[in-house]
Design a protein around this motif. Structure first.
Motif, PDB file in Angstrom:
ATOM      1  N   GLU A 110      37.567  47.694  20.985  1.00 25.66           N
ATOM      2  CA  GLU A 110      36.615  47.133  20.028  1.00 25.66           C
ATOM      3  C   GLU A 110      36.662  47.858  18.686  1.00 25.66           C
ATOM      4  O   GLU A 110      36.874  47.254  17.642  1.00 25.66           O
ATOM      5  N   PRO A 116      22.881  44.314  19.420  1.00 26.89           N
ATOM      6  CA  PRO A 116      21.623  43.565  19.457  1.00 26.89           C
ATOM      7  C   PRO A 116      20.405  44.353  18.992  1.00 26.89           C
ATOM      8  O   PRO A 116      19.566  43.818  18.289  1.00 26.89           O
ATOM      9  N   GLU A 117      20.322  45.637  19.344  1.00 24.86           N
ATOM     10  CA  GLU A 117      19.109  46.353  18.953  1.00 24.86           C
ATOM     11  C   GLU A 117      19.061  46.673  17.467  1.00 24.86           C
ATOM     12  O   GLU A 117      18.063  47.171  16.979  1.00 24.86           O
ATOM     13  N   TYR A 168      19.690  44.299  15.101  1.00 25.73           N
ATOM     14  CA  TYR A 168      19.412  43.109  14.303  1.00 25.73           C
ATOM     15  C   TYR A 168      18.198  43.272  13.395  1.00 25.73           C
ATOM     16  O   TYR A 168      18.207  42.776  12.269  1.00 25.73           O
ATOM     17  N   THR A 175      30.019  48.532  18.942  1.00 28.00           N
ATOM     18  CA  THR A 175      30.489  47.793  20.105  1.00 28.00           C
ATOM     19  C   THR A 175      29.421  46.733  20.396  1.00 28.00           C
ATOM     20  O   THR A 175      28.292  46.860  19.942  1.00 28.00           O
ATOM     21  N   ALA A 176      29.818  45.699  21.147  1.00 29.48           N
ATOM     22  CA  ALA A 176      28.887  44.582  21.345  1.00 29.48           C
ATOM     23  C   ALA A 176      27.574  45.043  21.955  1.00 29.48           C
ATOM     24  O   ALA A 176      26.536  44.446  21.741  1.00 29.48           O
ATOM     25  N   VAL A 177      27.628  46.158  22.696  1.00 28.28           N
ATOM     26  CA  VAL A 177      26.414  46.587  23.378  1.00 28.28           C
ATOM     27  C   VAL A 177      25.407  47.221  22.418  1.00 28.28           C
ATOM     28  O   VAL A 177      24.210  47.132  22.604  1.00 28.28           O
ATOM     29  N   MET A 178      25.908  47.867  21.369  1.00 32.27           N
ATOM     30  CA  MET A 178      25.006  48.551  20.457  1.00 32.27           C
ATOM     31  C   MET A 178      24.410  47.605  19.423  1.00 32.27           C
ATOM     32  O   MET A 178      23.449  47.941  18.749  1.00 32.27           O
ATOM     33  N   THR A 209      36.648  53.340  23.560  1.00 33.99           N
ATOM     34  CA  THR A 209      36.305  52.030  23.007  1.00 33.99           C
ATOM     35  C   THR A 209      37.321  51.547  21.969  1.00 33.99           C
ATOM     36  O   THR A 209      36.974  50.827  21.038  1.00 33.99           O
ATOM     37  N   LEU A 257      30.102  42.507  15.119  1.00 34.66           N
ATOM     38  CA  LEU A 257      29.674  42.774  16.486  1.00 34.66           C
ATOM     39  C   LEU A 257      30.845  42.754  17.460  1.00 34.66           C
ATOM     40  O   LEU A 257      31.355  41.698  17.810  1.00 34.66           O
ATOM     41  N   GLY A 258      31.265  43.927  17.894  1.00 34.55           N
ATOM     42  CA  GLY A 258      32.271  44.040  18.947  1.00 34.55           C
ATOM     43  C   GLY A 258      33.591  43.354  18.625  1.00 34.55           C
ATOM     44  O   GLY A 258      33.934  43.098  17.473  1.00 34.55           O
TER      45      GLY A 258
END
Lengths: 270, 269, 233, 293
Positions: free
Chosen positions: D80, D221-222, D224, D216-219, D77, D237-238
């Motif tokens: 990012e 959102p959860e 927030y 990373t952008a995937v981690m 990664t 974010l990412g």
């Protein structure tokens, strides 16, 4: 929270007590109701199709260590294996974690024996694919492209490799059933698989399939526990709206002194 | 010299190490004599003890002041106990290695179809493991160079490429799945597209003309996508994780108290 | 004979070429499964396993077990070896049950840690779910607030609560969701779940594209422009 | 009209290999050819991260303490996490804040984090040992214990730096004794590595330590909810977050350069989704027409 506060002790004890009580009363033979979970009925259908097409079934119990989630996954795959064994059908189950190997071998051997065909079980169908996430993914992708499974069962802890596995299986036209408590991967399973178990449906699945009183009871206990938490949240919001952070404080880090202060304030500062 | 559980040195140390190992083997032998009727009880007992330590350490009241402030009588042992779990876990690697080497070793030995790939795999294990460990003891540049080629020329790019391949799959998955066949699929599509637009500069340009203040700011796409993430996604995630949390607690209780049932637990021992 | 391995520049050229070939070879599976991919797949599995072995020794066993035992004289660590041998009892059918002893210890330890993990992970979440007053929200008096802020904060808080309730209701398993109110709540829960999953999907796209950008940057810049064409980095 | 509909219907089943080729082009072309592009809009969570670091630097007491930059990423990664890491370290160095590099998820993380610090140290005249320090790698299984021990005795818990020098011998550690001497936790990560900090370290001292998250952008959102609950003081974010941060810092990094590829690839996906749906509706319409005929 490093050590339990008094509210934490009470809440955890009450939650644990409810769950244990539900388990024990279920084991004593109390009748329990469990609502239907749609994806699970598709399991038989998927196995049947694989048998019809004469292509193997691919399973995965994810990237987890030997933990709660992985053992649940193994229980689901085992019940698939028992069904498959009745048709003398092969399941390929690549493994990522070294410690999973002996447990998975034992569980699947038991499942094939239960299905009446211990001779079909082959240790070579449970290959260990390194300890690394993407090496595992590369290996599973290769296996899928070569063996062209007709059905896949993906259960357990998954990360980014979820989509690599699911898309490759999709390309070879497999019918796919997946379930994972890793919320971040659920959308990708939804996009690539035919049936997906979401959130704690995963925990419900084993209870639903095996119909074990212990697991059913546990599920009932979990439901009551969740209702309790939900009730506290609703009560807490009402209290906060009227200016009292009482429930919010219960779930905070501070121990008794906060409550002492609260009661002092409530009783007029004595 | 002093007590029994103090560090030793030299020949005495090795005598103690070998002694401890032999005693350990003796304990294993004694355990193997456990009668069938007691086996499950023994396993349940060890499981319970393994969990009891961490549970007690958390629940036992801590001192509020003094040298032990914020600690209880078990806190000091957290470090060694965790070390033991880590080390024991590391010993399990051989199980996986055995599975891998036996499958591919047999393929090579019997010259099965495509045995060449199995040979590559076995060779690669050695080509990576040997220099990676050797370089810890021998700092010569040749070994570092060889390791570099294996690591930066093989393992690392293979890893990164396999990870990045998800980008291609995400496109084909999105293309296939995001069709408005049902209400649910429509919702999934709508929220994904708004987030995607809000994330990139090109998308943000679409609504960049709207003043980013007061009421009108709500209509800017990046604020909309942020609203979805914080106000819709957050509570949904929170509710899912509370459910999973209670599920984990329940399963932990079943494991700890050996109430668990299922494939692995119901076997006769 | 292996002197070239001590030359940094040579080593760099070699590994960049290897890396580029590996990258292109792995991408070939996007077209279809082929011998090159299969070769790289097995190479990768081997390298990864070798890496796992070396990391197990260098980051765990050597510093935490071997060195304390042999250098610091803590002889009692020798007892860990027979305990670790318990794993291998699975190879002896008569004594296979003994491996359950060590698995049991692991299950127990994982279970025992759950209490603290639960309190530490989920208590703050509950706290944040509770902290949403449905009257006089603090946002209304924050800098940047305007005439609608108070109302929208209340609406947002109501929505927050509604989503938490409906998603949790969706995951109740022990009763049939027949009552219209419950059915509606549960369906609203399912819809919001789809909203959330869409959001995760959407934001993951960016992460995955970033990875591909990283690989493409390597191929175009590090390999093609700098190493093949000899342009300045 | 019908021919047009049929064409769209066929677009519903574009071969996946064509999709893959289109995506590769969308990513590769902007990298090969430098495309000018606008600056991104800065999200509140990115701004809040920036403000957190700024306010630490302005506080006479806090600015003397040590920041921990935990770089838990690996080569996978880089695009990012490395970009985020560079942005954060650059910011810390600009404000003359002292920091420690540390990793516990993968040993690679420590090497990569250290390399970034060393590279930027030349630019900002940072000296190893007095301005920044490398706390080494801690195996993931041991992190819980390590952090618990570090609460009361930080140099004792980490013992040595990655080169084997005793931490107590380094000037930077002279004032760093316990959790109360840490002013910031930065977690740069592609995986679930935040909990140990929140559970065992963040709130173990006299007051909570500001904690910022660079996932990373995937981690992202959860996590927030954690911003709302006050467990996180900011989030990058990412690659997009990194690009926003570069905007705040006023530099042109990889976050900015990768932006065009990001935009194009997102555009491609949206167009494809549109095409797929149009095709589906066209097919329905054709079928209805045939049904009538």
């Amino acid at each position: 929270m490093k050590h339990a506060t008094w509210p934490a002790r009470i809440i955890l004890l009450v939650l644990s007590g409810i769950i244990l009580y539900a388990i024990l009363s279920a084991r004593r033979g109390k009748k329990l109701y469990l609502r239907r979970i749609p994806g699970l009925n598709a399991i038989e259908e998927a196995v049947g199709r694989a048998v019809e097409m004469g292509r193997p079934i691919l399973g995965s119990i994810g990237l987890g260590d030997v933990d709660v989630i992985t053992l649940q996954a193994l229980a689901i795959i085992s019940s698939v294996a028992t069904t498959a064994a009745r048709f003398a059908h092969r399941i390929v189950l690549p493994l990522r974690n070294a410690a999973q190997v002996p447990i998975a071998e034992e569980a699947l051997r038991a499942a094939y024996t239960a299905g009446g065909r211990p001779d079909v079980f082959n240790e070579q169908d449970l290959p260990f694919l390194s300890g690394e996430q993407f090496a595992y993914a590369a290996g599973v992708a290769g296996i899928i492209q070569r063996e062209r499974p007709a059905a896949t069962f993906l259960f357990g802890t998954f990360y980014a490799e979820a989509l690599i596995i699911a898309e490759n299986a999709n390309q070879v036209g497999a019918i796919q059933i997946a379930g994972t408590p890793s919320t971040t991967q659920v959308p990708f399973f939804i996009a690539a698989c035919d049936y997906v178990l979401i959130g704690d449906e995963y925990y419900a699945a084993t209870a639903y399939i095996t119909r074990q009183p212990t697991l059913l009871g546990s599920l009932i206990g979990q439901d009551i526990g969740k209702m309790l938490l939900l009730g506290m949240i609703i009560l807490g919001v009402v209290l906060v709206t009227f200016g009292s952070p009482f429930i919010a404080n219960i779930f905070g880090d501070k121990d008794l002194e906060t409550f002492a202060a609260y009661f002092r304030a409530a009783t007029g500062g004595k | 010299m002093g007590g029994f559980f103090v560090p030793k040195q030299g020949a005495e140390l090795w005598a103690y190490i070998i002694g401890a190992f032999v005693v350990g083997l003796g304990i294993l032998y004694a355990l193997s004599l456990t009668p069938k009727s007691l086996r499950k009880t023994l396993i349940a007992g060890i499981t319970f003890l393994g969990g009891l330590f961490f549970a007690l350490e958390f629940f036992w009241p801590v001192d509020t002041a003094g040298p032990m402030a914020g600690k209880n009588f078990l806190t000091a042992y957290i470090k060694p106990v965790s070390s033991v779990t880590t080390i024991l876990g590391a010993f399990a690697l051989g199980l996986g290695l055995y599975s891998m080497v036996s499958i591919h070793g047999r393929a090579v030995a019997k010259r099965r179809e495509n045995w060449g790939f199995s040979a590559v795999l076995l060779g690669a294990i050695l080509a990576m493991a040997i220099p990676a460990i050797w370089k810890e003891y021998d700092k010569s540049p040749q070994i570092a160079g060889f390791y570099r080629i294996m690591y930066d020329g093989g393992f690392n790019p293979l890893n990164a490429t396999m990870f990045s391949i998800v980008a291609f799959y995400i496109v084909s998955a999105a293309y296939r799945a995001f069709r408005i066949r049902t209400v649910e699929a429509g919702i999934l599509l709508m929220s994904a597209v708004i987030i995607m637009i809000g994330q990139v500069t090109l998308g943000q340009l679409l609504t960049a003309w709207i003043p980013n203040e007061n009421f009108s700011s709500n209509f800017r796409v990046e604020n909309l996508s942020n609203w979805i993430l914080t106000r819709v996604n957050s509570p949904a995630q929170l509710a899912i994780s509370l459910g999973i949390g209670v599920g984990t607690l329940a399963t932990a209780l079943r494991l700890w108290l050996s109430l668990e049932r299922g494939a692995f637990f119901d076997e006769e021992l | 004979m292996f002197d070239f391995l001590s030359n940094d520049a040579t080593v760099r050229v070699i590994y960049i070429w290897c890396a580029a070939l590996c990258t292109l070879g792995i991408y070939s599976i996007l077209y279809k499964e082929n011998k090159v991919y299969r070769f790289l797949e097995h190479l990768f599995l081997g390298l990864a396993t070798g890496y796992t072995i070396s990391q197990t020794w260098t980051t765990i066993l050597k510093p935490q077990w071997w060195e304390p035992m042999t250098n610091d004289g803590q002889w009692w660590w020798a007892l860990a070896l027979p305990a670790g041998l318990l794993f291998y009892m699975v190879f002896f059918p008569r004594h296979a049950w003994m491996s359950r002893l060590i698995f049991g210890f692991f299950f127990g330890a994982a279970a025992g840690r759950t209490f603290q993990a639960f309190a530490a992970t989920y208590f703050p979440l509950v706290k944040s779910a509770v902290n949403i007053p449905l009257m006089n929200p603090p946002e209304a008096s924050m800098p940047g607030a305007y005439w609608l802020t108070g109302t929208s904060a209340i609406l947002n808080n109501l929505l927050f609560l509604a989503i938490v309730i409906s998603v949790m209701v969706y995951f109740f398993f022990s009763f049939e969701q027949r009552h219209p109110a419950i059915r509606m709540t549960s369906r609203f829960g399912r819809y919001t779940l789809m909203f959330a999953f869409g959001a995760i999907f959407g934001s993951t796209i960016m992460a995955r594209m970033s990875l591909l950008i990283g690989r493409m940057f390597f191929l175009i810049h590090d390999w093609f422009q700098v190493t093949v064409l000899g342009m300045k980095g | 009209m019908d021919n047009f509909l049929r064409l769209i219907v066929r677009a519903q089943r574009i071969d996946r290999r064509i999709l893959y080729l289109l995506l590769a082009l969308c990513i590769a072309v902007p990298i090969a050819v430098d495309v000018p592009q606008p600056r991104p809009v800065v999200m509140p969570e990115t701004q809040s991260l920036y403000n957190t670091i700024e306010s630490i630097a302005k506080d006479p007491v806090e600015s003397k303490k040590l920041a921990i930059v935990c770089t838990n990423y690996s080569g996978g990664t880089l695009a990012e996490n490395q970009t985020q890491n560079e942005a954060i370290v650059r910011h810390l160095m600009r404000l003359k804040l002292k920091f420690a590099v540390f990793a516990f998820a993968t040993p690679q993380g420590r090497e990569l984090g250290r390399a970034v610090a060393d590279k930027l140290a030349e630019e900002y005249k940072y000296v190893y040992g007095s301005d920044y320090v490398d706390l080494g790698f801690c195996p993931p299984d041991a992190i819980e214990v390590r952090l618990k021990a570090a609460v009361d005795d930080l140099p004792g818990a980490f013992e040595k730096d990655s080169a084997g020098a005793a931490l107590t011998s380094l000037p930077i550690m002279a004032q760093v004794k316990t959790v109360n001497d840490i002013n910031l936790i930065v977690e740069v990560t592609p995986s679930e590595t935040l909990p140990p900090w929140l559970q065992f370290f963040q709130r173990a001292g006299e007051k909570p330590i500001p904690t910022v998250y660079c996932p990373t952008a995937v981690m992202g959102p959860e996590k927030y909810p954690l911003l709302k609950s006050g467990q996180l003081q900011g989030m990058m974010l990412g690659l997009r977050g990194a690009s926003e941060y570069e905007t705040l810092l006023g530099v042109d990094g990889f976050g900015h350069r990768g932006g065009a590829s990001l935009s194009l690839s997102h555009l491609l996906i949206i167009l494809l989704i549109l095409l797929g749906n149009l095709g589906m509706f066209a097919e329905r319409r054709l079928r209805r027409q045939q049904g009538r005929a």
